[in-house]
Scaffold this motif. Structure first.
Motif, PDB file in Angstrom:
ATOM      1  N   GLN A 107       0.837  -1.205   0.000  1.00  0.00           N
ATOM      2  CA  GLN A 107       0.000   0.000   0.000  1.00  0.00           C
ATOM      3  C   GLN A 107       0.866   1.247   0.000  1.00  0.00           C
ATOM      4  OE1 GLN A 107      -3.376   0.354  -0.459  1.00  0.00           O
ATOM      5  NE2 GLN A 107      -2.647   2.431  -0.748  1.00  0.00           N
ATOM      6  N   THR A 108       1.953   1.223   0.751  1.00  0.00           N
ATOM      7  CA  THR A 108       2.873   2.359   0.772  1.00  0.00           C
ATOM      8  C   THR A 108       3.508   2.559  -0.599  1.00  0.00           C
ATOM      9  OG1 THR A 108       3.316   2.006   3.118  1.00  0.00           O
ATOM     10  CG2 THR A 108       4.945   3.285   1.897  1.00  0.00           C
ATOM     11  N   VAL A 109       3.842   1.470  -1.276  1.00  0.00           N
ATOM     12  CA  VAL A 109       4.403   1.550  -2.627  1.00  0.00           C
ATOM     13  C   VAL A 109       3.381   2.175  -3.580  1.00  0.00           C
ATOM     14  CG1 VAL A 109       5.163   0.153  -4.599  1.00  0.00           C
ATOM     15  CG2 VAL A 109       6.055  -0.320  -2.312  1.00  0.00           C
ATOM     16  N   PHE A 110       2.119   1.761  -3.462  1.00  0.00           N
ATOM     17  CA  PHE A 110       1.074   2.353  -4.304  1.00  0.00           C
ATOM     18  C   PHE A 110       0.905   3.839  -4.014  1.00  0.00           C
ATOM     19  CE2 PHE A 110      -0.804  -2.096  -4.453  1.00  0.00           C
ATOM     20  CZ  PHE A 110      -0.240  -2.373  -5.683  1.00  0.00           C
ATOM     21  N   LEU A 112       3.249   5.854  -3.006  1.00  0.00           N
ATOM     22  CA  LEU A 112       4.399   6.502  -3.622  1.00  0.00           C
ATOM     23  C   LEU A 112       4.211   6.614  -5.135  1.00  0.00           C
ATOM     24  CD1 LEU A 112       7.210   7.725  -3.390  1.00  0.00           C
ATOM     25  CD2 LEU A 112       8.145   5.397  -3.504  1.00  0.00           C
ATOM     26  N   ALA A 113       3.670   5.571  -5.750  1.00  0.00           N
ATOM     27  CA  ALA A 113       3.401   5.618  -7.190  1.00  0.00           C
ATOM     28  C   ALA A 113       2.374   6.706  -7.505  1.00  0.00           C
ATOM     29  CB  ALA A 113       2.913   4.262  -7.680  1.00  0.00           C
ATOM     30  N   ASP A 114       1.327   6.814  -6.677  1.00  0.00           N
ATOM     31  CA  ASP A 114       0.322   7.861  -6.874  1.00  0.00           C
ATOM     32  C   ASP A 114       0.956   9.248  -6.750  1.00  0.00           C
ATOM     33  OD1 ASP A 114      -1.649   5.953  -7.218  1.00  0.00           O
ATOM     34  OD2 ASP A 114      -2.415   6.124  -5.156  1.00  0.00           O
ATOM     35  N   TRP A 115       1.811   9.422  -5.733  1.00  0.00           N
ATOM     36  CA  TRP A 115       2.501  10.690  -5.538  1.00  0.00           C
ATOM     37  C   TRP A 115       3.357  11.005  -6.766  1.00  0.00           C
ATOM     38  CZ3 TRP A 115       7.490  12.330  -5.656  1.00  0.00           C
ATOM     39  CH2 TRP A 115       7.744  13.607  -5.153  1.00  0.00           C
ATOM     40  N   LYS A 120       4.766  14.254 -11.400  1.00  0.00           N
ATOM     41  CA  LYS A 120       5.756  14.016 -12.458  1.00  0.00           C
ATOM     42  C   LYS A 120       5.964  15.243 -13.333  1.00  0.00           C
ATOM     43  CE  LYS A 120       2.689  11.984 -15.832  1.00  0.00           C
ATOM     44  NZ  LYS A 120       2.389  10.889 -16.700  1.00  0.00           N
ATOM     45  N   ASP A 121       4.903  15.988 -13.643  1.00  0.00           N
ATOM     46  CA  ASP A 121       5.058  17.174 -14.482  1.00  0.00           C
ATOM     47  C   ASP A 121       5.852  18.258 -13.760  1.00  0.00           C
ATOM     48  OD1 ASP A 121       3.638  15.943 -16.517  1.00  0.00           O
ATOM     49  OD2 ASP A 121       1.720  16.853 -15.920  1.00  0.00           O
ATOM     50  N   ALA A 122       5.572  18.466 -12.487  1.00  0.00           N
ATOM     51  CA  ALA A 122       6.304  19.476 -11.711  1.00  0.00           C
ATOM     52  C   ALA A 122       7.778  19.091 -11.582  1.00  0.00           C
ATOM     53  CB  ALA A 122       5.677  19.638 -10.328  1.00  0.00           C
ATOM     54  N   ILE A 123       8.056  17.822 -11.410  1.00  0.00           N
ATOM     55  CA  ILE A 123       9.440  17.365 -11.307  1.00  0.00           C
ATOM     56  C   ILE A 123      10.150  17.522 -12.651  1.00  0.00           C
ATOM     57  CG2 ILE A 123      10.889  15.313 -10.943  1.00  0.00           C
ATOM     58  CD1 ILE A 123       8.817  14.511  -8.746  1.00  0.00           C
TER      59      ILE A 123
END
Length: 136
Positions: A107-110, A112-115, A120-123
């Motif tokens: 769940q934590t990995v998911f 992180l993937a959502d984050w 991604k565009d801002a980064i």
């Protein structure tokens, strides 16, 4: 910081650059190393979909060799994240499934993937700006 460059320990307010544990990593370094492994997250994601046989798990993860899948599932089992269930059949059959702690990590990995998807565009923009400002 590379694994070989761990000598930096500037003290600030009673803690070092390593965090509140000082040079003692509080026992988390090996866990973080496991999560940084190339295959661990992919195995966790696949097993979050339900129990899988070894061959099905290998087919679901492109590029993973039998040896690497064996090592990864053994390490995850040792860490208590994956349960290995062997059936006394001919030929032997083995299922792998996440334990409760493995499901909480998945769940934590998911999350992180959502984050990552959300930012991604801002980064990408920040990288472009940094690259433009730091061209030699």
């Amino acid at each position: 910081m590379s694994v070989t460059n761990t000598a930096v320990t500037s003290e600030v307010g009673g803690t070092s650059a390593h965090g509140p544990c000082g040079t003692d990593d509080c026992g988390i370094r090996d866990i973080l190393d496991r999560l940084g492994d190339r295959w661990t997250v992919l195995v966790l994601v696949e097993l979050s979909k339900g129990a899988r046989r070894f061959s099905a798990l290998q087919r679901a993860i492109p590029g993973i060799s039998q040896r690497m899948l064996t090592l990864t599932t053994k390490r995850l089992s040792r860490d208590g994240l994956v349960e290995r269930i062997a059936y006394a059949t001919i030929p032997p059959q083995v299922d792998y499934r996440l334990t409760a702690i493995g499901r909480s990590l998945a769940q934590t990995v998911f999350d992180l993937a959502d984050w990552s998807r959300d930012h991604k565009d801002a980064i990408a923009d920040a990288r472009t700006q940094w690259d433009a400002a730091n061209v030699r």
